[in-house]
Design an enzyme around this catalytic site. Structure first.
Site, PDB file in Angstrom:
ATOM      1  CD  GLN A   1     -18.886  -7.872 -11.946  1.00 46.79           C
ATOM      2  OE1 GLN A   1     -18.697  -7.529 -13.081  1.00 46.79           O
ATOM      3  NE2 GLN A   1     -19.232  -8.886 -11.156  1.00 46.79           N
TER       4      GLN A   1
ATOM      5  CB  SER B   1     -13.052  -8.305 -17.715  1.00 48.03           C
ATOM      6  OG  SER B   1     -14.145  -9.079 -17.693  1.00 48.03           O
TER       7      SER B   1
ATOM      8  CB  SER C   1     -19.662  -0.712 -15.989  1.00 47.97           C
ATOM      9  OG  SER C   1     -19.980  -1.606 -16.533  1.00 47.97           O
TER      10      SER C   1
ATOM     11  CD  GLU D   1     -21.776  -9.312 -14.118  1.00 46.93           C
ATOM     12  OE1 GLU D   1     -21.326  -7.726 -15.661  1.00 46.93           O
ATOM     13  OE2 GLU D   1     -21.121 -10.383 -14.340  1.00 46.93           O
TER      14      GLU D   1
END
Length: 427
Positions: free
Chosen positions: A141, A144, A176, A259
């Site tokens: 993903q 951020s 991640s 999520e």
């Protein structure tokens, strides 16, 4: 019991029998460290041979699962799934709980697939979903950024159109699994003249192409499970855009809600190994202490409520994208996880504060002691309170969008993004 209910029960029992037999013949058994290990997956150094071997094994095993009819259980069959119910997924989860099923694509199953089902074109669903189900494409993903964490709509990474494709430049952070991922997905700024929520578009990005650099970030535990990702003239074809131009915020919200559902314990797909509850009970039984028993009972009650809440949320979805109410799942899930990791080091005793590696339990597959593993889990658990939205952000969402309380003032909501000061200067 109606005839329909009787048929469903018979079908579930047949599925349970088939799953049990297949797992007995093919499933990797837990052992040694797994029995008391709080970690949700293998703790390998990023880029290590052990990590590469584990990912390779996970890809191979997932292909076997798919061929046997146990991968993508609730995903529609036209996209490579089994087209079964959440009840079937629940049966599989229960049967697989005692096996060390390798998991490397949790975000692909819990975030990418449901988001693509909601917003993707038919061509995108047909192409990407079967590859994710078989672990041929591992997903990360791309959300951020250094200046856009809690305020995700403030992302500055940009995508500029050129000859039918998009040129990507910018930086993502806290990503991640980027080091093992084949594809990523997230919002990029496509129009800085629009307000921040309107000038975003969502892209699927090839993580193995030139122009994509993944750098590990060292955590407080000493390990590296997160990354920062730099894009320098990386490329994405227009067919990799999910949703319409400027629709990236809506697509991102769907992924965020999925999520939070996944982090809260309500997502489908392959399940992560254990949650530590069984290990807590085993540790508590070694202590004859009324206060410890009370804490374990409190943990059990919260865990049970979380499980029932997950079932209720799953029923309420009924094929629709998860809404703001699913923030409750994530908030409660991380709080339960914190209870586990805060209680266990105390049950371990002095080893939860100071340990020596040679204290490892007999037969353990690594040199880590029980105290070290639980203490590392305690340190790592702080990340759970930030990932997918911090507790404070979730409380705001629940208050404003679920309970209907007055919203916080947002002075930059309708201002063109180009005029907003971000990171100390105008974008």
């Amino acid at each position: 019991m109606t005839q329909t209910e009787a048929r469903q029960t018979t079908d579930l029992e047949a599925f349970r029998k088939r799953a049990r037999e297949w797992l007995q013949a093919n499933g990797p058994r837990r052992g040694g460290k797994d029995e008391t290990d709080p970690v949700m997956g293998p703790s390998h150094e990023m880029g290590s041979p052990e990590e590469r071997d584990y990912v390779s094994f996970a890809r191979e095993f997932q292909a076997k699962l798919h061929d046997a009819g146990f991968a993508g259980i609730t995903v529609p069959s036209e996209y490579g799934g089994q087209g079964l119910t959440r009840a079937h997924q629940g049966v599989w989860n229960k049967e697989a709980a005692s096996y060390a099923i390798p998991v490397v694509n949790t975000l692909g199953f819990g975030l990418f697939i449901p988001t693509l089902l909601s917003h993707g074109t038919e061509e995108q669903k047909q192409y990407w979903i079967p590859k994710v189900i078989r672990n041929e494409k591992i997903f990360c993903q791309l959300f951020s950024e250094p200046g856009a964490g809690s305020d995700l709509a403030g992302v500055q990474s940009k995508a500029e159109r050129h000859d039918g494709e998009w040129i990507l430049n910018g930086q993502k952070v806290w990503t991640s699994g980027a080091q093992v991922s084949d594809i990523g997905g997230g919002p990029f700024r496509t129009d800085a003249d629009l307000p921040k929520h309107q000038g975003l578009s969502f892209f699927i990005v090839d993580m193995k192409q030139p122009g994509v650099e993944v750098r590990p970030l060292r955590q407080i535990t000493g390990e590296s499970h997160f990354n920062e990702v730099f894009f320098t003239d990386a490329r994405a074809p227009d067919e990799n855009r999910v949703g319409a131009m400027g629709d990236g915020w809506r697509v991102s919200l769907t992924m965020l809600m999925n999520e939070r559902l996944t982090l809260g314990g309500g997502g489908g797909g392959p399940q992560r190994r254990g949650g530590g509850e069984g290990a807590i009970v085993r540790l508590a039984r070694e202590l004859d202490d009324a206060e410890v028993r009370d804490k374990v009972i409190d943990l059990f009650v919260h865990q049970r409520v979380l499980s029932l809440l997950g079932q209720r949320m799953a029923e309420e979805m009924k094929g629709r994208p998860p809404g703001p109410e699913f923030s409750i799942m994530k908030l409660m899930g991380t709080r339960v996880g914190s209870k586990i990791t805060e209680l266990a080091p105390n049950l371990v005793g002095a080893g939860g504060a100071a340990w020596e590696r040679q204290d490892a339990p007999s037969g353990a597959p690594s040199e880590q002691s029980l105290g070290e593993r639980w203490s590392q889990a305690l340190l790592a658990s702080r990340a759970g309170k930030i990932a997918g939205g911090s507790d404070e952000i979730l409380l705001n969402i629940i208050g404003e969008r679920v309970l209907g309380l007055p919203q916080d003032p947002r002075v930059d909501k309708d201002v063109p993004f180009r005029e907003i000061k971000v990171g100390g200067g105008t974008t």
